[in-house]
Scaffold this motif. Structure first.
Motif, PDB file in Angstrom:
ATOM      1  N   VAL A 112       0.976  -1.258  -0.253  1.00  0.00           N
ATOM      2  CA  VAL A 112      -0.001   0.057   0.006  1.00  0.00           C
ATOM      3  C   VAL A 112       0.831   1.230  -0.021  1.00  0.00           C
ATOM      4  CG1 VAL A 112      -1.722   1.294   1.314  1.00  0.00           C
ATOM      5  CG2 VAL A 112      -1.974  -1.153   1.340  1.00  0.00           C
ATOM      6  N   SER A 114       1.959   4.348   1.250  1.00  0.00           N
ATOM      7  CA  SER A 114       1.564   5.054   2.367  1.00  0.00           C
ATOM      8  C   SER A 114       2.512   6.438   2.434  1.00  0.00           C
ATOM      9  CB  SER A 114       1.882   4.183   3.547  1.00  0.00           C
ATOM     10  OG  SER A 114       1.035   2.998   3.169  1.00  0.00           O
ATOM     11  N   GLU A 123      -2.824   5.859   3.896  1.00  0.00           N
ATOM     12  CA  GLU A 123      -2.853   5.310   2.651  1.00  0.00           C
ATOM     13  C   GLU A 123      -2.971   6.534   1.745  1.00  0.00           C
ATOM     14  OE1 GLU A 123      -5.223   2.365  -0.414  1.00  0.00           O
ATOM     15  OE2 GLU A 123      -5.722   2.419   1.672  1.00  0.00           O
ATOM     16  N   ASP A 126      -6.291   8.802   0.818  1.00  0.00           N
ATOM     17  CA  ASP A 126      -6.980   8.867   1.810  1.00  0.00           C
ATOM     18  C   ASP A 126      -7.230  10.371   2.113  1.00  0.00           C
ATOM     19  OD1 ASP A 126      -8.503   8.149   4.237  1.00  0.00           O
ATOM     20  OD2 ASP A 126      -6.875   7.286   5.225  1.00  0.00           O
TER      21      ASP A 126
END
Length: 140
Positions: A112, A114, A123, A126
């Protein structure tokens, strides 16, 4: 230093079709691009509608209808990022995102993408990133 307008060049013709300098997007025969910022429809990952790139291009999901409000909102959002990159307010690499002179570490955690913000890995994509908050300002 003074500012001078360029000379009036009048109408320009390309391939027998008259075009003016100020037309862009489909009016100029393109695919909806904005001068200096090509907008390229392409398949993007699930949940990703658009991406502004460091090379000055914007990728937009080929699943979006170019005549829809959602398409225009995504282009507007990504154009804010593209403008921030052009003026040096926003930059990114594989390992960092720099926004308003502050560097945010970035890494792949368990597959992921990040980013470390306020001591928390979030993430990418987000909510809660300062550059996303600014780009969303006025779009919600």
């Amino acid at each position: 230093m003074g500012f001078k307008l360029g000379k009036n060049r009048g109408l320009e013709a390309t391939g027998g079709e008259i075009k003016t300098k100020m037309r862009f997007g489909k009016q100029s025969g393109g695919e909806g691009s904005i001068p200096g910022t090509p907008i390229i429809p392409m398949p993007l990952e699930e949940g990703i509608m658009g991406e502004a790139n460091m090379d000055g291009t914007i990728y937009i999901s080929d699943k979006l209808d170019p005549n829809s409000l959602e398409y225009r909102q995504v282009v507007n959002h990504e154009m804010r990022h593209a403008t921030d990159m052009k003026i040096g307010k926003l930059a990114y690499t594989d390992n960092t995102i720099t926004y308003n002179g502050k560097e945010f570490p970035r890494m792949d955690i368990d597959g992921v993408d990040s980013i470390l913000v306020d001591g928390e890995w979030k993430e990418a994509g987000d909510t809660g990133f300062p550059w996303e908050n600014d780009a969303n300002n006025g779009n919600e």
